[in-house]
Enzyme design. Structure first.
Site, mmCIF file in Angstrom:
data_model
loop_
_atom_site.group_PDB
_atom_site.id
_atom_site.type_symbol
_atom_site.label_atom_id
_atom_site.label_comp_id
_atom_site.label_asym_id
_atom_site.label_seq_id
_atom_site.Cartn_x
_atom_site.Cartn_y
_atom_site.Cartn_z
ATOM 1 N N TYR A 134 8.661 -6.561 -2.040
ATOM 2 C CA TYR A 134 7.224 -6.013 -2.305
ATOM 3 C C TYR A 134 6.513 -6.323 -3.697
ATOM 4 C CZ TYR A 134 3.193 -2.832 -2.268
ATOM 5 O OH TYR A 134 1.941 -2.244 -2.179
ATOM 6 N N LYS A 186 3.393 -8.909 -4.312
ATOM 7 C CA LYS A 186 2.181 -8.401 -5.110
ATOM 8 C C LYS A 186 1.992 -9.270 -6.304
ATOM 9 C CE LYS A 186 0.786 -5.512 -2.045
ATOM 10 N NZ LYS A 186 -0.285 -5.685 -1.357
#
Length: 242
Positions: free
Chosen positions: A147, A151
């Site tokens: 993740y 991002k």
């Protein structure tokens, strides 16, 4: 004046069925924009039009579908894209399987890029792109290696697009929330240890709700932020300031 802040603008919001995306579609409509709200599930979208008196048009589509990208390119006079769709499957790095890795890269990077590219092709008179990042696009955290990687990629994409597209009158920004209180995240906070970890990391000792993020997006999409591009607005209660 606030109600007319985005009057005459056409906005596209992905992942608009629930949570931040839904709140954003409602906030943009309340500020005068005509909104196309995108989600994979029709049931999540069906009440949006009623709530906004027709300011929101629902569109059932998958952000990874090439047909959807072509539909974006064909939009007449797109002004605002809120590139919100994304997801996470928290796992320790050594336990991340290839299916999870590929799913998150496809959803959080590839689809974000392709939707943004299609939107740029439709923005004939300039516009604003708001990419949904995360505080995890600025820091690291356990069980979030993939993740965080995706991002951080969104943050890099935002900067590069902003530089390249400025001459075309297109601003590109990101918003980077901390954990947001939604029905989806509620079960996570049933774990006392996780809840304590999160609240201990936030100096404000509180968490945002979807509308906190949505109102920031309205500001960034408006002329009040006309000289803001290539930057990330962290809506994290001070987490990344530590």
């Amino acid at each position: 004046m606030a109600d007319a802040l985005l009057a005459g603008r056409l906005a596209l919001v992905t992942g608009a069925g629930r949570g931040i995306g839904r709140a954003t579609a409602l906030a943009l409509a309340a500020s005068g924009a005509r909104v196309v709200a995108v989600a994979r599930t029709a049931g999540d979208l069906e009440t949006l039009t009623e709530e906004t008196g027709g300011q929101v048009t629902p569109l059932v589509a998958d952000v990874g579908d090439p047909d959807f990208h072509r539909r974006i390119e064909a939009m007449d006079g797109l002004d605002i894209l809120v590139n919100n769709a994304g997801g996470n499957r928290p796992k320790m790095m050594v336990d991340v399987d290839d299916d999870t890795l590929d799913w998150m890269i496809d959803l959080n990077i590839r689809s974000v890029y392709k939707v943004a590219r299609a939107a740029v092709r439709a923005m004939k008179r300039g516009g604003v792109i708001v990419n949904m990042s995360s505080q995890m696009g600025h820091v690291g955290s356990p069980k979030r290696t993939v993740y965080c990687m995706t991002k951080h990629a969104v943050e890099g994409l935002t900067k590069a697009m902003a530089v390249e597209l400025a001459p075309a009158g297109i601003r590109v920004v990101s918003v980077a929330p901390t954990f947001v209180l939604t029905p989806m995240t509620a079960p996570m906070f049933e774990d006392p240890e996780f809840k304590r970890f999160v609240y201990d990391m936030v100096p404000m000792n509180d968490l945002p709700v979807p509308d906190d993020v949505a109102q920031a997006i309205v500001f960034l999409a408006s002329s009040r932020a006309r000289f803001v591009t290539g930057d990330s607005l962290r809506i994290d209660g001070g987490w990344t300031a530590r």
